[in-house]
Design a protein around this motif. Structure first.
Motif, PDB file in Angstrom:
ATOM      1  N   ALA A 162      89.832  -0.018  23.560  1.00 30.39           N
ATOM      2  CA  ALA A 162      88.626   0.728  23.185  1.00 30.39           C
ATOM      3  C   ALA A 162      87.629  -0.206  22.504  1.00 30.39           C
ATOM      4  CB  ALA A 162      89.006   1.877  22.253  1.00 30.39           C
ATOM      5  N   THR A 167      93.043   5.828  27.692  1.00 30.03           N
ATOM      6  CA  THR A 167      93.246   7.212  27.263  1.00 30.03           C
ATOM      7  C   THR A 167      94.649   7.677  27.651  1.00 30.03           C
ATOM      8  OG1 THR A 167      90.908   7.582  27.657  1.00 30.03           O
ATOM      9  CG2 THR A 167      92.259   9.527  27.304  1.00 30.03           C
ATOM     10  N   GLY A 174      92.712  13.574  22.017  1.00 32.38           N
ATOM     11  CA  GLY A 174      94.099  13.514  22.490  1.00 32.38           C
ATOM     12  C   GLY A 174      95.032  13.123  21.360  1.00 32.38           C
ATOM     13  N   LEU A 188      93.036  16.091  30.466  1.00 31.25           N
ATOM     14  CA  LEU A 188      92.438  14.827  30.875  1.00 31.25           C
ATOM     15  C   LEU A 188      91.865  14.938  32.290  1.00 31.25           C
ATOM     16  CD1 LEU A 188      92.087  11.769  30.187  1.00 31.25           C
ATOM     17  CD2 LEU A 188      94.236  11.407  31.386  1.00 31.25           C
ATOM     18  N   GLN A 242      89.468  13.573  25.352  1.00 29.92           N
ATOM     19  CA  GLN A 242      89.214  12.140  25.243  1.00 29.92           C
ATOM     20  C   GLN A 242      90.283  11.504  24.376  1.00 29.92           C
ATOM     21  OE1 GLN A 242      85.967  13.942  24.972  1.00 29.92           O
ATOM     22  NE2 GLN A 242      85.951  13.546  27.177  1.00 29.92           N
ATOM     23  N   MET A 243      90.133  10.221  24.152  1.00 28.74           N
ATOM     24  CA  MET A 243      91.132   9.480  23.401  1.00 28.74           C
ATOM     25  C   MET A 243      91.347  10.056  22.004  1.00 28.74           C
ATOM     26  SD  MET A 243      91.111   5.423  23.513  1.00 28.74           S
ATOM     27  CE  MET A 243      91.673   4.588  22.084  1.00 28.74           C
ATOM     28  N   GLU A 295      88.572   2.865  30.722  1.00 29.42           N
ATOM     29  CA  GLU A 295      88.581   3.876  29.673  1.00 29.42           C
ATOM     30  C   GLU A 295      89.658   4.920  29.942  1.00 29.42           C
ATOM     31  OE1 GLU A 295      84.709   5.430  28.995  1.00 29.42           O
ATOM     32  OE2 GLU A 295      85.409   6.671  27.330  1.00 29.42           O
ATOM     33  N   ALA A 338      95.799   0.494  23.249  1.00 31.69           N
ATOM     34  CA  ALA A 338      94.693   1.430  23.464  1.00 31.69           C
ATOM     35  C   ALA A 338      93.530   1.118  22.535  1.00 31.69           C
ATOM     36  CB  ALA A 338      95.191   2.858  23.251  1.00 31.69           C
ATOM     37  N   GLU A 391      85.786   5.699  18.787  1.00 34.02           N
ATOM     38  CA  GLU A 391      87.084   6.134  19.303  1.00 34.02           C
ATOM     39  C   GLU A 391      88.220   5.332  18.666  1.00 34.02           C
ATOM     40  OE1 GLU A 391      87.935   8.188  22.511  1.00 34.02           O
ATOM     41  OE2 GLU A 391      86.258   9.232  21.556  1.00 34.02           O
ATOM     42  N   VAL A 424      91.130   6.966  16.342  1.00 36.25           N
ATOM     43  CA  VAL A 424      92.509   6.975  16.835  1.00 36.25           C
ATOM     44  C   VAL A 424      93.465   6.328  15.830  1.00 36.25           C
ATOM     45  CG1 VAL A 424      94.063   5.938  18.538  1.00 36.25           C
ATOM     46  CG2 VAL A 424      92.030   7.154  19.292  1.00 36.25           C
TER      47      VAL A 424
END
Lengths: 616, 76
Positions: free
Chosen positions: A80, A264, A597, A587, A593-594, A260, A76, A88, A92
């Motif tokens: 991104a 996610t 989340g 979602l 969003q990522m 995207e 992920a 992001e 994350v």
């Protein structure tokens, strides 16, 4: 590569801290100073630094054919990064690393009770060599047969026998009994117990993990890892679930052409709370037990115990302390002291537990001089007979008296009946066909048996059954004082086993509580075997649950704890599943969003750990 | 045969456990491996002629985990 790996493992927390600084700085440049380029560069640096430890973990697992959560996150983050979402990707990885830091910290809390137990294990000993020189050594270096010295206030480093000296020992860590016990030459002592006063030399019989204390620790450590059925199911589920998330994300990408959205899904699909939720409840529950002298052998034991509806108890040594004491001694001859001395002299030669009780009682009356007595012959199931030229002495039960034509007067009868009503075992002594002494001997009831059983019934035990090898009357006397629903007396160990099997055949979930030695078949057959009152190897090996403290309050505590632990596991699984469901919903609606989340995910992991900590 | 008991630092991820388990089990002469996640301990039965406690300790260190203490006991 290995060096880098280790360095990163060691400094992961610092890396996490650095990430936080970089991200805050970047946000500052972006929103306050409006230096967008600098802000983006900082986010890129943060992403790369943050991704390295995660990717290393993912790789390490992949080499061993395990698809881990780290792999999902790594893909992920790279994704991104590729589409230029540096903010992001940085956030994350930061949240993921920060989450595992918090996880580590909180997990330590759930493990703390067992850690405290292991820290009680002895580490050093004073070794005495053949010449009497004393040196301090590590316990691991000791061997069987070595002599070690322990000074007042010291901890016994090994299991062994005292070869020199006497002292008062506190064996609370082994037997749960906190009153000090006096021990001398030839007595056994246990590693982990303390000597209150006195200095002794001990000959080692076992060291470290082979000692009783070592075995207790080993058992608890293994128990924490042995999973409940729920946890095992989740584990299995996770091994398929994680790759499935990978596949789903790929499908999302293929069908929606929305890269995207696909990455996610990867982040949201992480099974974080699910994987940790069930085991963490177990660890906390078992830890709480260990702290309170309750050893539960793993998630399975906890789970089965919580479902028990029928509690089967052995009487002697379980409901009672197993220590025989004289409740009353009536004398009928003209010289009570002489008669008691004769009785004690006869019993001194016998191994019978009733005999020990009599000798102790007479001794406590201050009668120490025993007369000469003739040789005695044993009459099986009745007692003993001794003759010499002038008298015949009979010591035994009523059957022996009747068989030998002893007259039982009205007065004698009343005394016998009083004792029988009290549930006592009776020992009568007659000299030349005339009853001189009638003794009632009883086994003390455990002081908290009533409270403990009452609490157990309140917590969900439907039926309490007492099985005993003892006579019916004695059994009834004990049962009358307690909330017991059913008694079966005069049983052999095999018959006790039949009762356990019979209850199970009728669909009951049965727990058997016994002292572990003669009851081992029943302990092993019952859905849950609970060893109580001994702390011996046999009890530790056969039982599913071992009560270090021989008390009914701790039995009740164990049962309630097992129920709470199972409920806690279910709550955690619910929290985990609900989190994933809500995230996916979020979602679809477009509010997740990522990064957000990931935040919710890490929060849910902490929620399940905190929930488990309520069990501590 | 001998038994090695290795005390590691705190383990936090269940996947660490699988990694260590597999790596140690793959060593020659190792017959039984148990990784205790919560206690942070590894117990392994091995044949002294084929490997040693130090070797097993190195395997774990190379995976990136700290070995705090190593104990080896002869069993037979």
């Amino acid at each position: 590569m290995m060096k880098l790996n280790m360095w990163i493992q060691k400094h992961q927390n610092k890396i996490t801290g650095l990430l936080a600084v970089l991200i805050v700085a970047s946000l500052f440049f972006s929103y306050v100073v409006k230096a967008e380029l600098l802000a983006t560069i900082l986010m890129i640096i943060a992403s790369i630094i943050g991704a390295i430890p995660v990717a290393l973990h993912a790789w390490g697992a992949l080499v061993n054919k395990v698809i881990s959560i780290e792999l999902l996150v790594t893909i992920a983050v790279i994704g991104a990064f590729v589409i230029g979402e540096f903010e992001e990707s940085a956030i994350v990885t930061f949240l993921f690393l920060f989450g595992s830091y918090l996880e580590q910290r909180t997990l330590q809390k759930t493990r703390s009770s067992v850690k405290k137990l292991t820290q009680l294990a002895p580490t050093q000993a004073e070794l005495v060599d053949d010449d009497g020189n004393v040196t301090t050594v590590d316990v691991d270096d000791l061997d069987e047969g070595d002599h070690v010295m322990v000074k007042p206030g010291g901890q016994i480093p090994v299991d062994g026998k005292i070869v020199d000296g006497t002292g008062y020992f506190n064996e609370a860590s082994i037997t749960g009994e906190s009153a000090p016990v006096q021990k001398e030459d030839g007595d056994s002592v246990y590693a982990g117990s303390l000597i209150d006063n006195g200095t002794v030399t001990i000959e080692t019989s076992s060291v470290g993990e082979d000692t009783t204390f070592g075995k207790i620790i080993e058992l608890v450590e293994e128990a924490q890892d042995s999973q409940s059925p729920a946890a095992r199911f989740i584990d299995k589920f996770a091994t398929y679930y994680t790759p499935a998330v990978l596949v789903i994300a790929a499908l999302v990408w293929i069908f929606t052409q929305n890269f995207e959205l696909a990455i996610t899904v990867l982040v949201l699909g992480c099974p974080g709370a699910l994987v940790i939720g069930a085991p963490v409840s177990n660890v906390a529950g078992i830890g709480n037990g260990a702290k309170n002298g309750i050893l539960m052998k793993g998630g399975n034991a906890v789970n089965s115990f919580s479902r028990i509806d029928t509690l089967v108890l052995d009487k002697t040594g379980t409901l009672t302390t197993g220590k025989m004491t004289v409740s009353k001694m009536d004398t009928f001859g003209t010289d009570a002291t002489a008669d008691m001395a004769t009785l004690a002299a006869v019993e001194k030669g016998s191994d019978h537990p009733l005999g020990h009780a009599i000798v102790k009682y007479v001794d406590a009356e201050g009668i120490k001089d025993y007369p000469e007595i003739p040789e005695f012959d044993t009459v099986k199931g009745q007692g003993m007979i001794g003759h010499d030229t002038e008298k015949e002495i009979l010591v035994g039960n009523e059957k022996l008296m009747q068989a030998n034509g002893v007259e039982i007067t009205k007065e004698n009868r009343k005394s016998i009946n009083d004792r029988l009503d009290n549930g006592d075992s009776i020992v009568i002594m007659a000299i030349n066909k005339e009853i001189r002494v009638i003794t009632g001997i009883n086994d003390e009831l455990r002081p908290d048996a009533f409270d403990g059983l009452t609490a157990l019934k309140k917590a969900g035990i439907q039926r309490v059954v007492m099985l005993t090898g003892d006579n019916r009357l004695a059994a009834q006397r004990v049962a009358e004082k307690l909330p017991i629903d059913e008694i079966h007396a005069e049983l052999l160990p095999e018959q006790k086993l039949d009762f356990v099997k019979d209850f199970q055949a009728k669909g009951h979930k049965v727990a058997f509580v016994g002292d572990g030695i003669n009851d081992s078949p029943s302990l092993a057959t019952a859905d849950i075997g609970i060893g109580m009152g001994t702390g011996t190897d046999v009890a530790i090996d056969t039982a599913d649950i071992v009560l270090v403290k021989s008390s009914f309050n701790s039995l009740a505590h164990a049962y309630i704890l097992a129920k709470k632990t199972v409920a806690n596991t279910k709550e955690n699984i619910f929290i985990a599943v609900a989190t994933v469901a809500l995230l996916l919903l979020g979602l679809l609606v477009g509010i997740i969003q990522m990064a957000s989340g990931m935040f919710v995910h890490e929060a849910s992991i902490l929620v399940v750990i905190f929930n488990a900590m309520r069990l501590l | 045969m001998a038994k090695a008991i290795l005390q590691l630092g705190d383990l936090t991820c269940p996947s660490c456990m699988t990694k260590i388990q597999k790596a140690v089990a793959n060593q020659k002469g190792v017959s039984d491996v148990k990784v205790m996640f919560n206690a942070g301990k590894v117990r392994a039965d091995f044949d002294q002629e084929q490997t040693s406690g130090e070797d097993l300790s190195n395997v774990i260190t190379e995976l990136g985990y700290e070995v705090k203490k190593l104990k080896v006991k002869e069993t037979a």
